[in-house]
Enzyme design. Structure first.
Site, PDB file in Angstrom:
ATOM      1  CE1 TYR A  36      -4.061   2.095   0.752  1.00  0.00           C
ATOM      2  CE2 TYR A  36      -2.414   3.442   1.871  1.00  0.00           C
ATOM      3  CZ  TYR A  36      -3.681   3.299   1.331  1.00  0.00           C
ATOM      4  OH  TYR A  36      -4.545   4.352   1.357  1.00  0.00           O
ATOM      5  CG  LEU A  83     -29.304   8.135  21.397  1.00  0.00           C
ATOM      6  CD1 LEU A  83     -28.230   7.066  21.372  1.00  0.00           C
ATOM      7  CD2 LEU A  83     -30.505   7.701  20.590  1.00  0.00           C
ATOM      8  CD  GLU A 114     -27.321   1.315  15.026  1.00  0.00           C
ATOM      9  OE1 GLU A 114     -26.467   2.197  15.237  1.00  0.00           O
ATOM     10  OE2 GLU A 114     -28.379   1.539  14.421  1.00  0.00           O
ATOM     11  CE  LYS A 116     -24.986   6.165  23.924  1.00  0.00           C
ATOM     12  NZ  LYS A 116     -23.750   6.842  24.301  1.00  0.00           N
ATOM     13  CB  CYS A 428      15.009  -2.554  42.135  1.00  0.00           C
ATOM     14  SG  CYS A 428      16.184  -3.650  42.928  1.00  0.00           S
ATOM     15  CB  CYS A 433      15.966  -7.404  42.696  1.00  0.00           C
ATOM     16  SG  CYS A 433      14.403  -7.194  43.550  1.00  0.00           S
TER      17      CYS A 433
HETATM   18  S1  IVH Z   1     -27.759   7.307  17.170  1.00  0.00           S
HETATM   19  C1  IVH Z   1     -31.095  10.007  17.412  1.00  0.00           C
HETATM   20  N1  IVH Z   1     -26.194   5.211  17.248  1.00  0.00           N
HETATM   21  O1  IVH Z   1     -24.352   8.258  21.532  1.00  0.00           O
HETATM   22  C2  IVH Z   1     -29.930   9.164  17.183  1.00  0.00           C
HETATM   23  N2  IVH Z   1     -25.620   7.096  18.573  1.00  0.00           N
HETATM   24  O2  IVH Z   1     -26.600  10.651  22.588  1.00  0.00           O
HETATM   25  C3  IVH Z   1     -28.704   9.734  17.747  1.00  0.00           C
HETATM   26  N3  IVH Z   1     -23.524   6.852  19.814  1.00  0.00           N
HETATM   27  O3  IVH Z   1     -22.860  11.027  21.216  1.00  0.00           O
HETATM   28  C4  IVH Z   1     -27.527   8.931  17.767  1.00  0.00           C
HETATM   29  N4  IVH Z   1     -23.036   4.820  19.119  1.00  0.00           N
HETATM   30  O4  IVH Z   1     -22.393   9.658  19.079  1.00  0.00           O
HETATM   31  C5  IVH Z   1     -26.417   6.455  17.708  1.00  0.00           C
HETATM   32  N5  IVH Z   1     -24.885   3.290  17.195  1.00  0.00           N
HETATM   33  C6  IVH Z   1     -25.105   4.546  17.642  1.00  0.00           C
HETATM   34  C7  IVH Z   1     -24.213   5.185  18.540  1.00  0.00           C
HETATM   35  C8  IVH Z   1     -24.513   6.465  18.980  1.00  0.00           C
HETATM   36  C9  IVH Z   1     -22.652   5.845  19.874  1.00  0.00           C
HETATM   37  C10 IVH Z   1     -23.378   8.122  20.550  1.00  0.00           C
HETATM   38  C11 IVH Z   1     -23.571   9.337  19.714  1.00  0.00           C
HETATM   39  C12 IVH Z   1     -23.976  10.404  20.694  1.00  0.00           C
HETATM   40  C13 IVH Z   1     -24.641   9.608  21.756  1.00  0.00           C
HETATM   41  C14 IVH Z   1     -26.139   9.799  21.659  1.00  0.00           C
END
Ligand code: IVH
Length: 669
Positions: A36, A83, A114, A116, A428, A433
């Site tokens: 690459y 969220l 998914e 988080k 040390c 040791c």
């Molecule tokens: S969806 C309305 N999906 O969580 C939908 N957020 O408060 C908004 N985050 O800082 C976000 N993984 O960056 C979504 N699979 C995921 C996520 C995700 C992480 C974080 C996002 C934000 C916080 C949401």
């Protein structure tokens, strides 16, 4: 005009885009890093002769922008929402009930689940497939423009792919920038070595790296990206979140492979449970699972409540941070003589695991965080990392807390302790040791090193204390008769250990180099050295200069390797080991059988053959069939109804073959 060059430039760019996609999106590179780099260098060379042909989306243009004075504010076309959080399975069930009430529907709802990611949310704006702008989430309405920094992240395409399905005219993508735990630890180690303050966690490191005014600094940070949603899109419509998650990778945008489309809330809860148990084995940090109603028509019906959508929920795992008290600070001596202060804590449950100790790294770290015995502190557990003290809650101090300083004498052998200029560690000074000897022997015998089964911690203590061994070389001269009288060692275990020692004599050069315990020579570097030099003799004689000519070897590391091999004691021990009959497997240049050296694992049922038949076929071609998925496995064959091995394989990035692909592999070979 010299058109051959222009054509070549275009060809190189499209090849580089393609290989970036293989690497970051499919996680399945077709060429080596070196190949690459060669393509990239050829392109750089051509572009430097024809600067008029440089385009902003050329793979050479990731770095190079000048530092900025400050970040510009930009408005998001659509707000970046937050969220709502749920902390228990009951919260998740309530979320589902609320949705059903709202939709006046009691049939099962389809959700996407998914992981988080615990990083930093950003937005990418693509116009006609080209990355034109990127910003942080900010307050959700306005963010900071960080395009020049984002361009340095290799996982983010500068131009979208569109061979099969062309990308929409306008595409805003949202996702998370993150740092892998391993890279984070390495990065912090380097910072500490350079006398800089380490970051508290991978998220802070990712955020700090993105908010650099000089993109050249961002470019040096190991940042990654996963996309999880969209902003404004023009020229195409989507019906569901799942459709989006399937489409994004086709355009070159990496999406976390650990996704699931769930029918009903129970499948969502299963996913949450699976992720919680996988959590500490992943390469990156996740702090929960995001559940989203899949159909966009339903999302629209549900709408938004204040700043968060009614159609999504973040199920948060038990926190990996807790508050507790420092009962005492003790000092441990490691194999290179480093003194590490360790906090003894009032035991607490952190993310479901009891924690009673935390590393304090070194004196500077204790001073920087001002940690005293008796303090109330916040501790955290991340990945499989040893728990750490994040900070002291100074408002809880009562005045009776005691500050700590490193001892002047080694707590094990009482020899003087020194701190060398430029180093953060106290050491040390006594190479004999017992603590150092024990630790170096434990390291020598450990799994990634010589992998000597049955040589546990207690046994090493006894062997050293009874003066049966003085270094790891002596291990190979231990006899069964010397072992049997040891405490808690039955005859059978003594036999087993003698056998394990015998087995370990046939090893790999890379393992052996790692086992020696040379400071700074970890598993990765040892592998590199073994590959490059090919023999122990060559490595033992190499000069510091030649070492530093390797890309991953800096002056400090080169010095440490040289110092190790210059030491006559170390050379004696190595000779002793070789005399005992330790040999290194030859590198197989031309494997005779097509699956020679390959390890395969089968999960689920195959339609065309039994497990035994599959095993036979693999073995006939020189391969091995193993029962469990691990880092050493080359392929997982996934039949019908695959089990948890499939998840494990995905997580460890082990290539997965369908039955059809497996059959093809058998035929081809
Ligand atoms: S969806 C309305 N999906 O969580 C939908 N957020 O408060 C908004 N985050 O800082 C976000 N993984 O960056 C979504 N699979 C995921 C996520 C995700 C992480 C974080 C996002 C934000 C916080 C949401």
């Amino acid at each position: 005009m010299d058109n051959p060059s222009k054509n070549r430039i275009q060809e190189l760019r499209s090849q580089l885009h393609h290989h970036n996609y293989r690497y970051y999106v499919l996680d399945d590179p077709e060429i080596s890093d070196a190949q690459y780099d060669r393509l990239l260098r050829e392109l750089e060379e051509l572009e430097s002769r024809h600067p008029e042909w440089i385009t902003p989306d050329s793979p050479t243009q990731r770095v190079g922008a000048q530092p900025a004075d400050k970040f510009q504010s930009v408005a998001h076309s659509l707000p970046m929402l937050s969220l709502e959080n749920g902390f228990s399975f009951e919260d998740v069930r309530e979320f589902d009930r609320r949705i059903k009430r709202f939709l006046k529907n009691d049939r099962e709802i389809e959700y996407t689940a998914e992981p988080k990611m615990d990083g930093l949310a950003i937005e990418l704006v693509y116009e006609k497939g080209v990355l034109v702008r990127s910003s942080t989430r900010g307050d959700g309405l306005m963010g900071e423009e960080i395009t020049r920094n984002v361009r340095t992240i290799h996982a983010i395409p500068l131009r979208l792919l569109g061979s099969k399905v062309p990308p929409p005219e306008g595409l805003e993508v949202r996702g998370e920038v993150y740092i892998k735990i391993k890279d984070f630890k390495e990065f912090n180690r380097k910072r500490e070595e350079a006398g800089e303050a380490p970051f508290a966690n991978p998220r802070n490191a990712a955020a700090g790296s993105l908010r650099q005014l000089d993109p050249k600094i961002t470019a040096q940070r190991p940042l990654y990206f996963f996309a999880y949603g969209l902003g404004l899109v023009t020229g195409r419509s989507f019906a569901s979140q799942w459709e989006v998650l399937q489409a994004l990778p086709k355009w070159g945008l990496p999406v976390n492979p650990l996704l699931r489309l769930c029918q009903g809330i129970n499948e969502c809860l299963d996913f949450c449970q699976e992720m919680e148990s996988l959590r500490h084995t992943l390469a990156y940090e996740i702090d929960g699972v995001v559940l989203k109603v899949n159909a966009f028509s339903r999302q629209e019906q549900l709408g938004i409540k204040s700043r968060s959508p009614r159609w999504a929920l973040a199920f948060k795992f038990q926190p990996s941070q807790e508050t507790t008290q420092v009962l005492n600070i003790e000092v441990q001596v490691g194999r290179t003589g480093t003194l590490t202060p360790v906090a003894h804590l009032k035991p607490v449950l952190v993310g479901g695991v009891e924690v009673s100790r935390a590393t304090l790294h070194n004196q500077d770290e204790i001073e920087r965080k001002d940690i005293r015995i008796g303090d109330t502190v916040i501790i955290q557990r991340a990945g499989e990392v040893i728990p750490e003290v994040v900070k002291v809650i100074t408002s809880q101090r009562r005045g009776s807390e005691k500050s700590f300083s490193m001892p002047e004498k080694c707590p094990v052998c009482e020899s003087p302790v020194v701190r060398l200029p430029g180093e953060s560690a106290h050491r040390c000074t006594n190479p004999n040791c017992p603590a150092q000897i024990k630790e170096s022997i434990r390291h020598f015998a450990s799994k990634g090193a010589m992998d000597i089964e049955g040589l546990g911690e207690k046994l090493v203590d006894q062997l050293v204390e009874k003066e049966l061994i003085r270094d790891y070389g002596d291990l190979f001269y231990l006899s069964r008769d010397q072992l049997i009288p040891l405490e808690r060692l039955a005859e059978k275990s003594a036999d087993n250990l003698v056998q394990a020692l015998e087995r370990s004599k046939k090893t790999k050069l890379s393992r052996f180099i790692y086992a020696l315990g040379i400071r700074h020579a970890g598993e990765h570097l040892s592998g590199l050295l073994a590959n490059h030099f090919g023999s122990l003799k060559a490595l033992m004689e190499v000069s510091e200069e030649e070492l530093t000519s390797l890309r991953e070897v800096g002056p400090q590391v080169a010095r440490s390797i040289r110092t190790f091999f210059n030491n006559p004691r170390n050379r004696e021990v190595i000779e002793k080991i070789l005399r005992a009959g330790v040999v290194f497997e030859e590198k197989k240049t031309t494997a005779r059988l097509p699956l020679a050296g390959k390890v395969l694992v089968l999960t689920g049922k195959l339609a065309g053959m039994t497990r035994e038949q599959a095993k036979g076929k693999i073995e006939n071609l020189g391969g091995k069939m193993a029962g469990q998925v691990s880092g050493k496995v080359d392929f997982l064959i996934a039949g019908e109804d695959p089990g948890s091995k499939l998840d494990k394989a995905r997580e460890l990035k082990v290539p997965v073959l369908s039955e059809e692909e497996f059959m093809k592999l058998l035929k081809e070979r």
